[in-house]
Design an enzyme around this catalytic site. Structure first.
Site, PDB file in Angstrom:
ATOM      1  N   CYS A   2      -2.158 -10.333  12.003  1.00 39.27           N
ATOM      2  CA  CYS A   2      -2.228 -10.202  13.455  1.00 39.27           C
ATOM      3  C   CYS A   2      -0.819  -9.997  14.019  1.00 39.27           C
ATOM      4  CB  CYS A   2      -2.845 -11.402  14.165  1.00 39.27           C
ATOM      5  SG  CYS A   2      -4.517 -11.746  13.662  1.00 39.27           S
ATOM      6  N   ARG A  27       0.652  -5.740   9.982  1.00 44.05           N
ATOM      7  CA  ARG A  27       0.283  -7.158   9.952  1.00 44.05           C
ATOM      8  C   ARG A  27      -1.223  -7.374  10.057  1.00 44.05           C
ATOM      9  NH1 ARG A  27       4.614 -10.599  11.077  1.00 44.05           N
ATOM     10  NH2 ARG A  27       3.139 -12.218  11.561  1.00 44.05           N
ATOM     11  N   TRP A  74      -6.322  -9.054  12.614  1.00 41.73           N
ATOM     12  CA  TRP A  74      -6.877  -9.153  11.258  1.00 41.73           C
ATOM     13  C   TRP A  74      -7.849 -10.318  11.348  1.00 41.73           C
ATOM     14  CZ3 TRP A  74      -7.264 -12.641   7.203  1.00 41.73           C
ATOM     15  CH2 TRP A  74      -7.481 -12.099   5.926  1.00 41.73           C
ATOM     16  N   ASN A 100      -2.338 -15.561  17.292  1.00 42.55           N
ATOM     17  CA  ASN A 100      -2.250 -15.367  15.853  1.00 42.55           C
ATOM     18  C   ASN A 100      -2.359 -16.763  15.240  1.00 42.55           C
ATOM     19  OD1 ASN A 100      -1.587 -14.575  13.310  1.00 42.55           O
ATOM     20  ND2 ASN A 100       0.520 -13.990  13.769  1.00 42.55           N
ATOM     21  N   GLY A 101      -3.264 -16.951  14.279  1.00 41.10           N
ATOM     22  CA  GLY A 101      -3.431 -18.270  13.669  1.00 41.10           C
ATOM     23  C   GLY A 101      -4.891 -18.695  13.733  1.00 41.10           C
ATOM     24  N   GLU A 495       0.886  -7.347 -12.085  1.00 45.68           N
ATOM     25  CA  GLU A 495       1.368  -6.681 -10.872  1.00 45.68           C
ATOM     26  C   GLU A 495       0.864  -5.229 -10.803  1.00 45.68           C
ATOM     27  OE1 GLU A 495       2.487  -7.630  -8.182  1.00 45.68           O
ATOM     28  OE2 GLU A 495       3.547  -5.943  -7.292  1.00 45.68           O
ATOM     29  N   GLU A 502      -5.061  -3.065  -4.719  1.00 43.97           N
ATOM     30  CA  GLU A 502      -4.723  -3.098  -3.292  1.00 43.97           C
ATOM     31  C   GLU A 502      -4.872  -1.739  -2.628  1.00 43.97           C
ATOM     32  OE1 GLU A 502      -1.334  -6.437  -2.445  1.00 43.97           O
ATOM     33  OE2 GLU A 502      -0.696  -4.722  -3.603  1.00 43.97           O
ATOM     34  N   HIS A 518     -10.317 -11.163 -26.970  1.00 45.14           N
ATOM     35  CA  HIS A 518     -11.064 -12.373 -26.609  1.00 45.14           C
ATOM     36  C   HIS A 518     -11.973 -12.149 -25.401  1.00 45.14           C
ATOM     37  CE1 HIS A 518      -8.765 -14.519 -29.557  1.00 45.14           C
ATOM     38  NE2 HIS A 518      -7.629 -14.146 -28.974  1.00 45.14           N
ATOM     39  N   LYS A 618      -0.108  -7.492   5.645  1.00 45.58           N
ATOM     40  CA  LYS A 618       1.194  -7.639   4.978  1.00 45.58           C
ATOM     41  C   LYS A 618       1.616  -9.097   4.890  1.00 45.58           C
ATOM     42  CE  LYS A 618       5.145  -6.092   3.408  1.00 45.58           C
ATOM     43  NZ  LYS A 618       5.078  -5.703   1.987  1.00 45.58           N
TER      44      LYS A 618
END
Ligand code: G6P
Length: 623
Positions: A2, A27, A74, A100-101, A495, A502, A518, A618
């Site tokens: 956000c 964001r 977001w 935001n939060g 990575e 992503e 395995h 992000k």
């Protein structure tokens, strides 16, 4: 996660707010909105979708006025709809709030408001509940006639009183139609920065939103409440005490956050790595003593010598850097090192001995889980250091010291340059701790030589971009990708798979090569290529065996090797990418870059939104 932008000044607010939102879109990007006070009325435009959708709505239905707030979302509470987009309003429709939060007790607060007769909720969000609560407290306090300065004071008191009832995290900005040229911001757990201009002031969740207008910034602390007007601002605590602040110069300019000639930020950031890797070690190598100098750790030689255990924590890409760090520090310094997901660390009763040093690794320095781990570690009395890129971030400010990456702003949601900077810093730490113990001067100088060679070698790796693009085209219709590596390159397999997931949305997994037999081998089939990271090192022949096992089951193989590896892989691998030789402990810095490029080119080939992949953000400032 956000983005918030607020403006109070003399210019038209709408273009400034939209421009800021575009810069913050990384964001969060599922919906966006703006609220501006126009001639004493609050007007809003908001919609689900990207900023471009909001911009076109505002072209059709423009807003005029010189103070307002805006938001890119977001979703955490409530679906992605026009109604759930911010700003949200109080019951009177005169107060607009962006947030935001997460307000954890929003249900209980909502119940109280409903019991008090307020049923006019238009969204499913926690934010709207806070807007209603502040609005109610303000309206009650203004029941009798009050003048303009009193209205400002009462709005401020209403904000403080409401926030004292909130459990959870917030970065907020709000305006009220009855209180002209006035904006309030507050933070707890979500970043908020005040931009100081000439006859104008700004609020944003990230300086990149406002750096085109001012480079003077005040980074707010938790529980700060700021009241902004055109030509002044005041920072106070939740309890109303006037606070101290420092105006800092933002390190970068608006130029630094432009894409330049690159099609995507991610590609630009991948190609910046020769410089960012150089910047991460600049001034930190001592050729004479064959060691690293990291003054920001704030530790004496005796304290460095006595470190008995290291814990590395972080999320996502930063965690993968930590995994390489585990191999590095154990190899170079022989200090027992563990890596722990930040989200697990803080809730787990990890036995930590008194001589343990904890590192929180975070590009943004704002990731909620990593911040939580840092706070938990400090609460228990452990020296806790940060490895951050964002100098003014909460993690950087709350840690006992640390090392900055100096990688410049990273805008692409998929982290690239910050990862290699983290690896350089972890190598420097390995070198420093190693030289405080048994690492010889010749070993130390070998590591320094390897580090200094990296920028040139990275240039060589970047020259492989066209070859990798051709490989991406060949494999554009696969159903997924497996990644394998051993030792220092096992985390690189993780990575590589993360980058692939992503931005291409393909199924991807990373494993230690030997784990193949395995379980994972059951997945091998012709439409699922395996990327093997097999530099010409001590475990090359063991990797080769695993590749044969995949080949025998008709799994296509893309091999990433070095030195003489290519010759030996000719008959096993379908594709071979060869990077320059380097000691095994710095090799991950070279092997990860082709994997960043592979994910990038495949994502472009598949028509994905590389810089803003679906569902991701992000900087994840909620738990
Ligand atoms: C998010 C991002 C990842 C990043 C992670 C940690 O999940 O999408 O790219 O690696 O957060 O971010 P940090 O800023 O703490 O390094």
């Amino acid at each position: 996660m956000c983005g918030i932008v607020g403006y109070v000044g003399r210019a038209e607010a709408a273009p400034i707010l939209l421009d800021g939102l575009r810069r913050l879109e990384y964001r969060g990007y599922d919906s966006a909105g703006v609220a501006i006070v126009t001639r004493g009325h609050l007007e809003t435009r908001k919609c689900a979708g990207r900023i471009v959708a909001l911009a076109s709505l505002m072209t059709k239905q423009p807003l005029s006025g010189s103070f307002g707030v805006s938001h890119t979302r977001w979703a955490t509470h409530g679906k992605v709809t026009d109604e759930n987009a911010h700003p949200h309003f109080d019951a009177s429709g005169k107060l607009a709030l962006v947030h935001n939060g997460v307000i954890e007790n929003y249900q209980a607060l909502k119940e109280q408001l409903i019991q008090g007769g307020d049923t006019n909720f238009r969204s499913e969000t926690d934010t709207e509940v806070l807007a209603h609560l502040i609005g109610k407290l303000y309206d009650e306090s203004c029941a009798s006639t009050v003048d303009a300065p009193q209205k400002k004071a009462r709005l401020l008191t209403a904000v403080r009183t409401a926030l004292q009832q909130v459990i959870g995290t917030y970065g907020i900005a709000l305006v009220h139609a009855e209180v002209p040229d006035f904006m309030i911001g507050a933070r707890r757990g979500s970043p908020l920065v005040l931009g100081v201009g000439k006859e104008e002031n700004f609020l944003a969740s990230d300086v990149s939103a406002i750096v085109a207008y001012t480079r003077d910034a005040v980074y707010l602390n938790d529980f700060d409440v700021v009241a902004l007007e055109r030509d002044k601002f005041e920072i106070s605590s939740l309890a109303g005490e006037i606070g101290d602040y420092r105006v800092s110069k933002v390190e970068f300019t608006a130029e630094d956050i432009k894409k330049g000639d690159f099609r995507h930020y991610m590609l630009k950031e991948i190609f910046e790595q020769p410089n960012t890797v150089r910047d991460a070690m600049r001034g930190r190598l001592s050729l004479e003593e064959c060691t690293a100098k990291l003054g920001g750790l704030n530790m004496t030689p005796a304290q460095l010598r006595d470190v008995g255990r290291i814990v590395l924590t972080g999320c996502g890409t930063a965690l993968h850097a930590g995994r390489v760090g585990e191999y590095l520090i154990e190899r170079l310094a022989n200090i027992p090192t563990e890596v722990e997901y930040a989200s697990e660390f803080r809730h787990r009763n990890t036995p930590i001995t008194p001589e343990t040093l904890v590192f929180a690794i975070s590009q943004s320095g704002e990731t909620a889980d990593t911040l939580g781990a840092l706070r938990e570690s400090r609460r228990k009395g452990f020296r806790t250091l940060g490895i951050c890129n964002n100098v003014a971030s909460t993690i950087a400010r709350e840690s006992d010291g640390g090392v900055y990456m100096h990688a410049g702003p990273e805008i692409g949601v998929a982290a690239t340059k910050s990862f290699t900077s983290q690896l350089v810093i972890l190598t420097l730490l390995g070198l420093l701790f190693g030289r405080m113990r048994n690492l010889s001067t010749s070993e130390g100088s070998r590591i320094i030589e390897a580090l200094e060679a990296l920028p040139g070698q990275i240039e060589e790796v970047l020259n492989l971009s066209d070859q990798i693009k051709a490989i991406a085209r060949t494999y554009a219709d696969v159903n997924g990708v497996l990644f394998f590596g051993r030792q220092f390159n096992f985390p690189i397999a993780l990575e590589g798979a993360l980058k692939m997931k992503e931005i291409t949305y393909l199924f991807a997994e990373g494993h230690p090569s030997a784990e193949l037999k395995h379980g994972v081998i059951a997945l091998v089939r012709p439409d699922l290529p395996s990327v093997f990271i097999v530099p010409d090192d001590a475990v090359f022949s063991k990797n080769l065996n695993n590749m044969e096992q995949v080949k025998a089951r008709k799994g296509p193989i893309i091999a990433l090797t070095s030195g003489n590896g290519a010759k030996q892989l000719k008959n096993v691998a379908n594709e071979i990418i060869s990077v320059p030789e380097a000691p095994d402990c710095v090799m991950p810095i070279l092997t990860v870059i082709p994997l960043q490029l592979l994910a990038y080119h495949l994502a472009v080939e598949l028509g994905r939104d590389v810089d803003k992949p679906r569902n991701l953000a992000k900087s994840v400032t909620v738990e």
